[in-house]
Design an enzyme around this catalytic site. Structure first.
Site, short mmCIF file in Angstrom:
data_model
loop_
_atom_site.label_atom_id
_atom_site.label_comp_id
_atom_site.label_asym_id
_atom_site.label_seq_id
_atom_site.Cartn_x
_atom_site.Cartn_y
_atom_site.Cartn_z
CG HIS A 91 59.63 37.04 73.38
ND1 HIS A 91 59.32 36.09 74.32
CD2 HIS A 91 60.50 36.43 72.52
CE1 HIS A 91 59.95 34.96 74.04
NE2 HIS A 91 60.68 35.15 72.94
CB CYS A 142 56.19 40.20 77.03
SG CYS A 142 54.49 40.09 77.62
CG HIS A 184 54.44 36.36 75.68
ND1 HIS A 184 55.20 36.71 76.76
CD2 HIS A 184 55.30 36.20 74.65
CE1 HIS A 184 56.48 36.74 76.40
NE2 HIS A 184 56.56 36.45 75.11
#
Length: 167
Positions: free
Chosen positions: A139, A71, A124
């Site tokens: 992502h 990510c 993340h």
């Protein structure tokens, strides 16, 4: 026996820090942000467009290429193409730019998530690609690779922590 222990330790570390990254290329931009401008809008469009070229790329811890991407690698690589150098981990990226409310989120902004509730740290990051109706972001998912998801999805909505504007 030691070799097996270290191998297992490495695998466990990767699983725990699913979207961390390798320590290479740790150049940090200033925390200052610039007002949106015509050139800024062109940069944002270019960054988002480039990020979308990785759609479908498999997940790879520490990855920054079409062979594999994590990510923060996706965000780092996309911004780097426009000479905007961000830190290499999602946790450190979350210190860049300025925080913004979800109501003010625009294309090119970053969304940060806490996906490991035991650690309760940002783990993340996603790049906003659409704001019409629902907020969509690109992502790298550990299970599905680089994809576009919606903040309306229960998992992502619950894990959402922070939005920041870098440009």
């Amino acid at each position: 026996m030691k070799r097996i222990f270290y191998y297992l330790l490495a695998l466990i570390s990767i699983a725990i820090y699913s979207c961390g990254s390798s320590p290479k290329d740790k150049v940090i931009i200033s925390g200052k942000t610039k007002a949106a401008s015509t050139s800024g809008n062109k940069k944002i469009k270019s960054i988002v467009s480039y990020a979308k070229t990785f759609n479908g790329t498999r997940y790879k811890y520490g990855g920054t290429t079409k062979k594999g991407m994590d990510c923060s690698g996706l965000v780092y690589t996309s911004f780097k193409k426009e000479n905007v150098i961000l830190p290499r981990t999602s946790k450190t990226m979350a210190t860049q730019g300025k925080p913004i409310s979800l109501k003010k989120v625009g294309i090119g902004d970053l969304l940060f998530f806490k996906t490991n509730k035991r650690k309760n740290v940002i783990s993340h990051v996603g790049l906003v690609v659409e704001t019409k109706g629902v907020i969509k972001f690109i992502h790298a998912s550990t299970s599905r690779g680089v994809i576009i998801s919606s903040l309306d999805e229960k998992y992502w909505n619950k894990a959402f922590t922070l939005a920041r504007r870098v440009l």
